[in-house]
Every structure is written in structure tokens, then in C-alpha cells.
Design a protein around this motif. Structure first.
Motif, PDB file in Angstrom:
ATOM      1  N   GLU A  39       0.820  -1.223   0.000  1.00 33.49           N
ATOM      2  CA  GLU A  39       0.000   0.000   0.000  1.00 33.49           C
ATOM      3  C   GLU A  39       0.847   1.263   0.000  1.00 33.49           C
ATOM      4  O   GLU A  39       0.470   2.267  -0.585  1.00 33.49           O
ATOM      5  N   CYS A  40       1.989   1.177   0.635  1.00 32.44           N
ATOM      6  CA  CYS A  40       2.846   2.358   0.766  1.00 32.44           C
ATOM      7  C   CYS A  40       3.613   2.662  -0.511  1.00 32.44           C
ATOM      8  O   CYS A  40       4.240   3.700  -0.617  1.00 32.44           O
ATOM      9  N   GLY A  41       3.589   1.737  -1.459  1.00 36.39           N
ATOM     10  CA  GLY A  41       4.303   1.978  -2.709  1.00 36.39           C
ATOM     11  C   GLY A  41       5.583   1.186  -2.836  1.00 36.39           C
ATOM     12  O   GLY A  41       6.191   1.160  -3.897  1.00 36.39           O
ATOM     13  N   CYS A  42       6.012   0.579  -1.758  1.00 43.03           N
ATOM     14  CA  CYS A  42       7.209  -0.262  -1.821  1.00 43.03           C
ATOM     15  C   CYS A  42       6.842  -1.583  -2.492  1.00 43.03           C
ATOM     16  O   CYS A  42       5.673  -1.929  -2.606  1.00 43.03           O
ATOM     17  N   ARG A  43       7.873  -2.272  -2.942  1.00 48.52           N
ATOM     18  CA  ARG A  43       7.681  -3.554  -3.615  1.00 48.52           C
ATOM     19  C   ARG A  43       8.500  -4.629  -2.911  1.00 48.52           C
ATOM     20  O   ARG A  43       9.567  -4.369  -2.389  1.00 48.52           O
ATOM     21  N   TYR A  61      12.245  -2.973  -2.345  1.00 46.87           N
ATOM     22  CA  TYR A  61      12.740  -1.701  -2.848  1.00 46.87           C
ATOM     23  C   TYR A  61      11.576  -0.741  -3.040  1.00 46.87           C
ATOM     24  O   TYR A  61      10.414  -1.115  -2.943  1.00 46.87           O
ATOM     25  N   ARG A  62      11.933   0.458  -3.295  1.00 48.08           N
ATOM     26  CA  ARG A  62      10.932   1.498  -3.517  1.00 48.08           C
ATOM     27  C   ARG A  62      11.361   2.283  -4.747  1.00 48.08           C
ATOM     28  O   ARG A  62      12.510   2.692  -4.843  1.00 48.08           O
ATOM     29  N   ASP A  63      10.430   2.440  -5.643  1.00 58.12           N
ATOM     30  CA  ASP A  63      10.727   3.152  -6.880  1.00 58.12           C
ATOM     31  C   ASP A  63      11.246   4.554  -6.612  1.00 58.12           C
ATOM     32  O   ASP A  63      10.686   5.267  -5.799  1.00 58.12           O
ATOM     33  N   ILE A  68      13.555   1.680   1.246  1.00 54.86           N
ATOM     34  CA  ILE A  68      12.136   1.461   1.493  1.00 54.86           C
ATOM     35  C   ILE A  68      11.649   2.439   2.568  1.00 54.86           C
ATOM     36  O   ILE A  68      12.458   3.062   3.251  1.00 54.86           O
ATOM     37  N   CYS A  69      10.351   2.579   2.704  1.00 57.42           N
ATOM     38  CA  CYS A  69       9.808   3.583   3.632  1.00 57.42           C
ATOM     39  C   CYS A  69       9.953   3.162   5.093  1.00 57.42           C
ATOM     40  O   CYS A  69      10.248   2.020   5.398  1.00 57.42           O
ATOM     41  N   GLU A  70       9.710   4.112   5.963  1.00 55.88           N
ATOM     42  CA  GLU A  70       9.871   3.877   7.399  1.00 55.88           C
ATOM     43  C   GLU A  70       8.991   2.725   7.889  1.00 55.88           C
ATOM     44  O   GLU A  70       9.403   1.896   8.678  1.00 55.88           O
ATOM     45  N   LYS A  71       7.790   2.719   7.374  1.00 53.77           N
ATOM     46  CA  LYS A  71       6.829   1.695   7.777  1.00 53.77           C
ATOM     47  C   LYS A  71       7.356   0.293   7.449  1.00 53.77           C
ATOM     48  O   LYS A  71       7.284  -0.626   8.252  1.00 53.77           O
ATOM     49  N   CYS A  72       7.902   0.171   6.255  1.00 58.22           N
ATOM     50  CA  CYS A  72       8.419  -1.129   5.836  1.00 58.22           C
ATOM     51  C   CYS A  72       9.652  -1.526   6.642  1.00 58.22           C
ATOM     52  O   CYS A  72       9.885  -2.696   6.908  1.00 58.22           O
ATOM     53  N   LYS A  73      10.429  -0.519   7.013  1.00 59.20           N
ATOM     54  CA  LYS A  73      11.610  -0.809   7.833  1.00 59.20           C
ATOM     55  C   LYS A  73      11.151  -1.375   9.171  1.00 59.20           C
ATOM     56  O   LYS A  73      11.787  -2.229   9.749  1.00 59.20           O
TER      57      LYS A  73
END
Ligand code: ZN
Length: 113
Positions: A39-43, A61-63, A68-73
Motif C-alpha cells: 500500500e505504501c508503494g514499496c515492492r 525496494y521502492r521506486d 524502502i519507507c519507514e513503515k516497511c523498515k
């Protein structure tokens, strides 16, 4: 968000395609690449073997971003936040039956309602 819920077949985007090819190259046992769009845009991507087992490391990764974003971290790209997921099959793709079997094992029954 004014995204319509159309029943289109999910396909890899150009930028994803490049990532996918890289993973395939490094995963001789992979017959497909699982692509998870969060949802955050990361893949999140990983190769899958003919038995539906992981055939590579999970790559996140994130385009157009360095990381990657904080949430994914924080949650490592939790599957709870999956927006879309599908498997990109390496040619020649396995039989439809096999594809279903592997998809079920890897992705489970996705949001198909
Ligand atoms: Zn993220």
C-alpha cells in the motif's frame, strides 16, 4: 484515492520488469517471481521454485527512492499491507493448473472479492 477496482490481469510494470529480470538471473531454480505491491508503494519480490518454495532472497525496494519507507523498515513490508500481488512466470510458464497450485501456496487466496 480514486482507483477503480477493475478486474484487470496484473502484469509487471516496466520498472518492475527490470528488477524481475535481475532476480531471475540470480535464481536458476526460479520458475516465477512473486511480486508484492504494498500500500505504501514499496515492492517486495522473490523467486519461487517449481514446488512453490522460495528460490531467492526476498528483495524489497521502492521506486525512485534510495530505500524502502519507514513503515516497511518497521514491519518488514508486512503482508497485511499488501495491495496487489501476483506471480510473474518465467517463460515457458508452467501449466495453468501448476500456476494455480503455486499461487495458492505462495500468495494464498488473495483479495479476489
Ligand atoms: Zn513501504
Amino acid at each position: 484515492m480514486k482507483e477503480k477496482k477493475t478486474k484487470k490481469i496484473l502484469q509487471a510494470e516496466k520498472r518492475e520488469q527490470a528488477m524481475i529480470e535481475g532476480i531471475i538471473e540470480g535464481s536458476p531454480d526460479g520458475i516465477g517471481i512473486v511480486v508484492v505491491r504494498l500500500e505504501c508503494g514499496c515492492r517486495k519480490m522473490a523467486a519461487v521454485s517449481k514446488d512453490g518454495d522460495p528460490a531467492s532472497e526476498i528483495i524489497m525496494y521502492r521506486d525512485q527512492a534510495e530505500s524502502i519507507c519507514e513503515k516497511c523498515k518497521e514491519d518488514n513490508g508486512s503482508f497485511m499491507r499488501t495491495k496487489e500481488s501476483f506471480i510473474h512466470w518465467v517463460e515457458p510458464a508452467p501449466s495453468e493448473e501448476k500456476q494455480k497450485e503455486i499461487s495458492l501456496k505462495v500468495i494464498g487466496s488473495t483479495t479476489s472479492h
